[in-house]
Design a protein around this motif. Sequence first.
Motif, PDB file in Angstrom:
ATOM      1  N   LEU A  46     -18.142 -40.005 -52.496  1.00 11.98           N
ATOM      2  CA  LEU A  46     -18.082 -38.563 -52.693  1.00 11.98           C
ATOM      3  C   LEU A  46     -17.970 -38.235 -54.174  1.00 11.98           C
ATOM      4  CD1 LEU A  46     -15.596 -37.525 -49.842  1.00 11.98           C
ATOM      5  CD2 LEU A  46     -18.091 -37.233 -49.890  1.00 11.98           C
ATOM      6  N   ILE A  47     -17.074 -38.915 -54.868  1.00 11.87           N
ATOM      7  CA  ILE A  47     -16.860 -38.628 -56.275  1.00 11.87           C
ATOM      8  C   ILE A  47     -16.257 -39.837 -56.961  1.00 11.87           C
ATOM      9  CG2 ILE A  47     -14.570 -37.605 -55.928  1.00 11.87           C
ATOM     10  CD1 ILE A  47     -15.367 -35.510 -58.121  1.00 11.87           C
ATOM     11  N   GLN A  48     -16.641 -40.032 -58.224  1.00  6.90           N
ATOM     12  CA  GLN A  48     -16.144 -41.130 -59.038  1.00  6.90           C
ATOM     13  C   GLN A  48     -15.627 -40.557 -60.351  1.00  6.90           C
ATOM     14  OE1 GLN A  48     -19.065 -44.193 -59.673  1.00  6.90           O
ATOM     15  NE2 GLN A  48     -17.886 -45.234 -61.256  1.00  6.90           N
ATOM     16  N   PHE A  49     -14.383 -40.925 -60.691  1.00  8.92           N
ATOM     17  CA  PHE A  49     -13.765 -40.491 -61.944  1.00  8.92           C
ATOM     18  C   PHE A  49     -13.617 -41.676 -62.899  1.00  8.92           C
ATOM     19  CE2 PHE A  49     -12.233 -36.262 -60.870  1.00  8.92           C
ATOM     20  CZ  PHE A  49     -12.025 -36.283 -59.506  1.00  8.92           C
ATOM     21  N   GLN A  50     -13.789 -41.422 -64.170  1.00  7.30           N
ATOM     22  CA  GLN A  50     -13.426 -42.376 -65.207  1.00  7.30           C
ATOM     23  C   GLN A  50     -12.348 -41.666 -66.019  1.00  7.30           C
ATOM     24  OE1 GLN A  50     -14.113 -45.413 -65.769  1.00  7.30           O
ATOM     25  NE2 GLN A  50     -13.872 -45.869 -67.938  1.00  7.30           N
ATOM     26  N   ASN A  51     -11.119 -42.173 -65.923  1.00  5.19           N
ATOM     27  CA  ASN A  51      -9.950 -41.455 -66.448  1.00  5.19           C
ATOM     28  C   ASN A  51      -9.912 -40.069 -65.780  1.00  5.19           C
ATOM     29  OD1 ASN A  51      -9.003 -43.586 -68.174  1.00  5.19           O
ATOM     30  ND2 ASN A  51     -10.767 -43.138 -69.467  1.00  5.19           N
ATOM     31  N   ASN A  52      -9.954 -38.970 -66.502  1.00 11.87           N
ATOM     32  CA  ASN A  52      -9.918 -37.679 -65.816  1.00 11.87           C
ATOM     33  C   ASN A  52     -11.260 -36.978 -65.847  1.00 11.87           C
ATOM     34  OD1 ASN A  52      -9.885 -37.112 -68.494  1.00 11.87           O
ATOM     35  ND2 ASN A  52      -8.213 -35.638 -68.426  1.00 11.87           N
ATOM     36  N   GLY A  53     -12.324 -37.700 -66.206  1.00 13.18           N
ATOM     37  CA  GLY A  53     -13.663 -37.135 -66.218  1.00 13.18           C
ATOM     38  C   GLY A  53     -14.485 -37.592 -65.031  1.00 13.18           C
ATOM     39  N   VAL A  54     -15.400 -36.729 -64.567  1.00 15.88           N
ATOM     40  CA  VAL A  54     -16.248 -37.047 -63.421  1.00 15.88           C
ATOM     41  C   VAL A  54     -17.474 -37.840 -63.879  1.00 15.88           C
ATOM     42  CG1 VAL A  54     -17.677 -36.098 -61.578  1.00 15.88           C
ATOM     43  CG2 VAL A  54     -15.499 -34.998 -62.161  1.00 15.88           C
ATOM     44  N   VAL A  55     -17.673 -39.013 -63.266  1.00 14.01           N
ATOM     45  CA  VAL A  55     -18.838 -39.845 -63.567  1.00 14.01           C
ATOM     46  C   VAL A  55     -19.984 -39.527 -62.615  1.00 14.01           C
ATOM     47  CG1 VAL A  55     -19.716 -42.203 -63.638  1.00 14.01           C
ATOM     48  CG2 VAL A  55     -17.407 -41.703 -64.479  1.00 14.01           C
ATOM     49  N   ASP A  56     -19.660 -39.330 -61.335  1.00 14.21           N
ATOM     50  CA  ASP A  56     -20.689 -39.079 -60.324  1.00 14.21           C
ATOM     51  C   ASP A  56     -20.096 -38.256 -59.205  1.00 14.21           C
ATOM     52  OD1 ASP A  56     -22.962 -41.299 -58.413  1.00 14.21           O
ATOM     53  OD2 ASP A  56     -22.737 -39.122 -58.454  1.00 14.21           O
ATOM     54  N   ASP A  57     -20.638 -37.089 -58.959  1.00 11.69           N
ATOM     55  CA  ASP A  57     -20.240 -36.275 -57.797  1.00 11.69           C
ATOM     56  C   ASP A  57     -21.480 -35.745 -57.095  1.00 11.69           C
ATOM     57  OD1 ASP A  57     -19.311 -33.121 -59.474  1.00 11.69           O
ATOM     58  OD2 ASP A  57     -21.123 -34.347 -59.540  1.00 11.69           O
ATOM     59  N   SER A  58     -22.573 -36.479 -57.184  1.00 14.46           N
ATOM     60  CA  SER A  58     -23.848 -36.017 -56.657  1.00 14.46           C
ATOM     61  C   SER A  58     -23.850 -35.860 -55.141  1.00 14.46           C
ATOM     62  CB  SER A  58     -24.972 -36.969 -57.081  1.00 14.46           C
ATOM     63  OG  SER A  58     -24.694 -38.288 -56.644  1.00 14.46           O
ATOM     64  N   GLN A  59     -22.984 -36.578 -54.420  1.00 13.19           N
ATOM     65  CA  GLN A  59     -22.950 -36.487 -52.964  1.00 13.19           C
ATOM     66  C   GLN A  59     -21.744 -35.699 -52.449  1.00 13.19           C
ATOM     67  OE1 GLN A  59     -24.836 -40.014 -50.808  1.00 13.19           O
ATOM     68  NE2 GLN A  59     -23.817 -41.050 -52.494  1.00 13.19           N
ATOM     69  N   LEU A  60     -21.064 -35.017 -53.316  1.00 10.55           N
ATOM     70  CA  LEU A  60     -19.909 -34.203 -52.914  1.00 10.55           C
ATOM     71  C   LEU A  60     -20.402 -32.823 -52.480  1.00 10.55           C
ATOM     72  CD1 LEU A  60     -16.701 -34.246 -52.972  1.00 10.55           C
ATOM     73  CD2 LEU A  60     -16.934 -32.958 -55.105  1.00 10.55           C
ATOM     74  N   PRO A  61     -20.107 -32.420 -51.227  1.00 11.83           N
ATOM     75  CA  PRO A  61     -20.514 -31.068 -50.780  1.00 11.83           C
ATOM     76  C   PRO A  61     -19.646 -30.023 -51.482  1.00 11.83           C
ATOM     77  CG  PRO A  61     -20.053 -32.546 -48.922  1.00 11.83           C
ATOM     78  CD  PRO A  61     -19.478 -33.188 -50.144  1.00 11.83           C
ATOM     79  N   LYS A  62     -20.120 -29.568 -52.590  1.00 10.50           N
ATOM     80  CA  LYS A  62     -19.277 -28.776 -53.488  1.00 10.50           C
ATOM     81  C   LYS A  62     -18.927 -27.390 -52.945  1.00 10.50           C
ATOM     82  CE  LYS A  62     -21.072 -31.198 -57.528  1.00 10.50           C
ATOM     83  NZ  LYS A  62     -22.057 -31.997 -56.747  1.00 10.50           N
ATOM     84  N   ASP A  63     -19.626 -26.956 -51.896  1.00  9.03           N
ATOM     85  CA  ASP A  63     -19.285 -25.659 -51.321  1.00  9.03           C
ATOM     86  C   ASP A  63     -17.976 -25.723 -50.546  1.00  9.03           C
ATOM     87  OD1 ASP A  63     -21.214 -25.694 -48.226  1.00  9.03           O
ATOM     88  OD2 ASP A  63     -20.451 -27.352 -49.440  1.00  9.03           O
ATOM     89  N   ARG A  64     -17.539 -26.945 -50.164  1.00 15.34           N
ATOM     90  CA  ARG A  64     -16.308 -27.036 -49.380  1.00 15.34           C
ATOM     91  C   ARG A  64     -15.352 -28.122 -49.864  1.00 15.34           C
ATOM     92  NH1 ARG A  64     -16.604 -28.822 -44.820  1.00 15.34           N
ATOM     93  NH2 ARG A  64     -18.644 -29.865 -44.903  1.00 15.34           N
ATOM     94  N   PHE A  65     -15.871 -29.087 -50.611  1.00 16.80           N
ATOM     95  CA  PHE A  65     -15.050 -30.195 -51.097  1.00 16.80           C
ATOM     96  C   PHE A  65     -14.787 -30.004 -52.589  1.00 16.80           C
ATOM     97  CE2 PHE A  65     -15.246 -33.711 -47.842  1.00 16.80           C
ATOM     98  CZ  PHE A  65     -15.956 -33.019 -46.880  1.00 16.80           C
ATOM     99  N   SER A  66     -13.560 -30.347 -52.985  1.00 13.25           N
ATOM    100  CA  SER A  66     -13.223 -30.371 -54.407  1.00 13.25           C
ATOM    101  C   SER A  66     -12.271 -31.520 -54.656  1.00 13.25           C
ATOM    102  CB  SER A  66     -12.590 -29.054 -54.850  1.00 13.25           C
ATOM    103  OG  SER A  66     -11.347 -28.855 -54.203  1.00 13.25           O
TER     104      SER A  66
END
Lengths: 115, 110
Positions: A46-66
């Motif tokens: 769903l999401i990958q963080f490096q420290n506190n930055g987002v590396v990949d959130d391409s598959q996160l349904p952003k309309d409902r997931f955060s």
Amino acid sequence: EAGVAQSPRYKIIEKRQSVAFWCNPISGHATLYWYQQILGQGPKLLIQFQNNGVVDDSQLPKDRFSAERLKGVDSTLKIQPAKLEDSAVYLCASSSGLANTGELFFGEGSRLTVL
Amino acid sequence: TQLLEQSPQFLSIQEGENLTVYCNSSSVFSSLQWYRQEPGEGPVLLVTVVTGGEVKKLKRLTFQFGDARKDSSLHITAAQPGDTGLYLCAGGFGSYQLTFGKGTKLSVIP
């Protein structure tokens, strides 16, 4: 050494309600992942963080997931509003580096049932 | 998103038998990992392979990475009930992307 901690282990909610999952990675691990694992399938990132930055959130349904990872340590994944198809195990994992040759350490997961 | 296919999806064997499970993709992997997941737990890493043609052994488990780095296999010799679980392959693409297959669910009957 403590492993990846997740809570809650189980959560049952009705559709359209909200839910939040918490993850505490292994101390010192810079990379944190949230995966969704639907019954009978493999984990889906769903999401990958490096420290506190987002590396990949391409598959996160952003309309409902955060998701957020404040201060580069703990992370929270939120679903609002939940749908029936969100029923799954939400796995948090951490690794020491960003490269995909490193070991991912997984928590036990948070099992969500949406009625 | 890159796709990995694992086969078979389910496998039920008697204790002492040998088995092989497969992981395939139409794309070239930069790396390939195998994990085992038991019910109610998260996946645990078994091995990482990065070189085409590489073979690694872990007790009764033998992992092979295809020469073209598009496929991998996991062979278990003399399976034991403790080998029961979901075996997941995870393909690395680029420097940081890791995509999991759907897994092979193995049951070893005593």
